[in-house]
Design an enzyme around this catalytic site. Sequence first.
Site, mmCIF file in Angstrom:
data_model
loop_
_atom_site.group_PDB
_atom_site.id
_atom_site.type_symbol
_atom_site.label_atom_id
_atom_site.label_comp_id
_atom_site.label_asym_id
_atom_site.label_seq_id
_atom_site.Cartn_x
_atom_site.Cartn_y
_atom_site.Cartn_z
ATOM 1 N N LYS A 52 -3.359 3.824 -9.174
ATOM 2 C CA LYS A 52 -4.343 4.973 -9.576
ATOM 3 C C LYS A 52 -5.270 5.052 -11.020
ATOM 4 C CE LYS A 52 -1.748 7.574 -6.168
ATOM 5 N NZ LYS A 52 -0.493 8.652 -5.941
ATOM 6 N N GLN A 96 3.823 12.449 -8.452
ATOM 7 C CA GLN A 96 4.215 11.214 -7.706
ATOM 8 C C GLN A 96 5.413 11.576 -6.796
ATOM 9 O OE1 GLN A 96 2.106 8.558 -6.997
ATOM 10 N NE2 GLN A 96 3.445 7.631 -5.534
ATOM 11 N N ASP A 119 -4.116 16.076 -4.512
ATOM 12 C CA ASP A 119 -3.347 15.162 -3.406
ATOM 13 C C ASP A 119 -3.565 15.987 -2.195
ATOM 14 O OD1 ASP A 119 -2.001 12.790 -3.910
ATOM 15 O OD2 ASP A 119 -0.426 13.713 -5.008
HETATM 16 N N1 GUN Z 1 4.138 9.011 -2.792
HETATM 17 C C1 GUN Z 1 3.347 8.104 -1.588
HETATM 18 N N2 GUN Z 1 2.234 8.595 -1.586
HETATM 19 C C2 GUN Z 1 1.948 9.535 -2.384
HETATM 20 C C3 GUN Z 1 0.579 10.384 -2.607
HETATM 21 O O1 GUN Z 1 -0.340 9.993 -2.001
HETATM 22 N N3 GUN Z 1 0.812 11.094 -3.379
HETATM 23 C C4 GUN Z 1 2.063 11.581 -4.015
HETATM 24 N N4 GUN Z 1 1.896 12.306 -5.230
HETATM 25 N N5 GUN Z 1 2.913 10.745 -4.097
HETATM 26 C C5 GUN Z 1 3.147 10.007 -3.087
#
Ligand code: GUN
Length: 293
Positions: A52, A96, A119
């Site tokens: 990211k 996350q 998200d």
């Molecule tokens: N863990 C796995 N995929 C994601 C996601 O798209 N967002 C977040 N915050 N955690 C994740």
Amino acid sequence: MILINGKETAANIKMEIATEVAAMIDNGKKGPHLAAVLVGDDPASQTYVNGKEKACREVGMTSSIYRLPEETTEKEVLDIVDYLNNDDEIDGFIVQLPLPKHIDENKVIMRIKPEKDVDGFHPVNVGRMVLGLPSYISATPFGIIELIKRYKIETEGKRVVVLGRSNIVGSPIAILLSRKTYPGNATVTLCHSRTKKLKQIARSADILIVAMGQPHFVTEDMVKKDAVVIDVGIHRVPSDQTNSGFKLIGDVDFDRVASKTSYITPVPRGVGPMTIVSLIMNTLKAAKKEIYS
Ligand code: GUN
């Protein structure tokens, strides 16, 4: 058969975003700023968060990562969420997942201001999505929608079968494809572990979306000729064909299924690369106050 190239599509979208970000900054505006909170040292989560950060850099966005130790308390995480909610410099942020077991994920997600929830996990964003109101849509369903749009795949009146009912993939994509818009206007069936005659239902699909989390779950006999197949699965399995000794495979047995389809996403380079780009698109929307004005 047309191979849906998620890697190339993601690269094109990143270029479009980079142009827009550069224009914002040229016009004297603040560039978009994404923050990520990472608690503990789960290797997969570290990789995702690094990806990211790299994507932000590539499009000229600012990113901040808050790396916290495994022992961080729930209150400390909630305090950081409050801080990010109130910091005008941050346009959007993510926490996350998974979080360490002693932290209640729902409590953390619910604390995020919906306006900054890029998200799309907060119930307000999920609810708005269900009602067809402007909302942040979570990364995987958003990425699938974008691939369908960019490959101009017809969805109106089509029979869509979704395998898997998770909150972040199966359920939202089923809702999105039944909306009264494009992509949408499809007749959607959502299948899961308790579904009877799943093979037969899968075989009736014009568009089959697979998010079961089981390697090579979908075999040739489960796919109708000329169906569109979207594979959300990603699994690292031992292989004697690669130097690393591992390869990535999906929920679909690609080698046996592909020749039957009209369009198919490969694994890797299919849906995967679209997910990070979706988060970046949401961050741009947040900076432009497009969803909540
Ligand atoms: N863990 C796995 N995929 C994601 C996601 O798209 N967002 C977040 N915050 N955690 C994740």
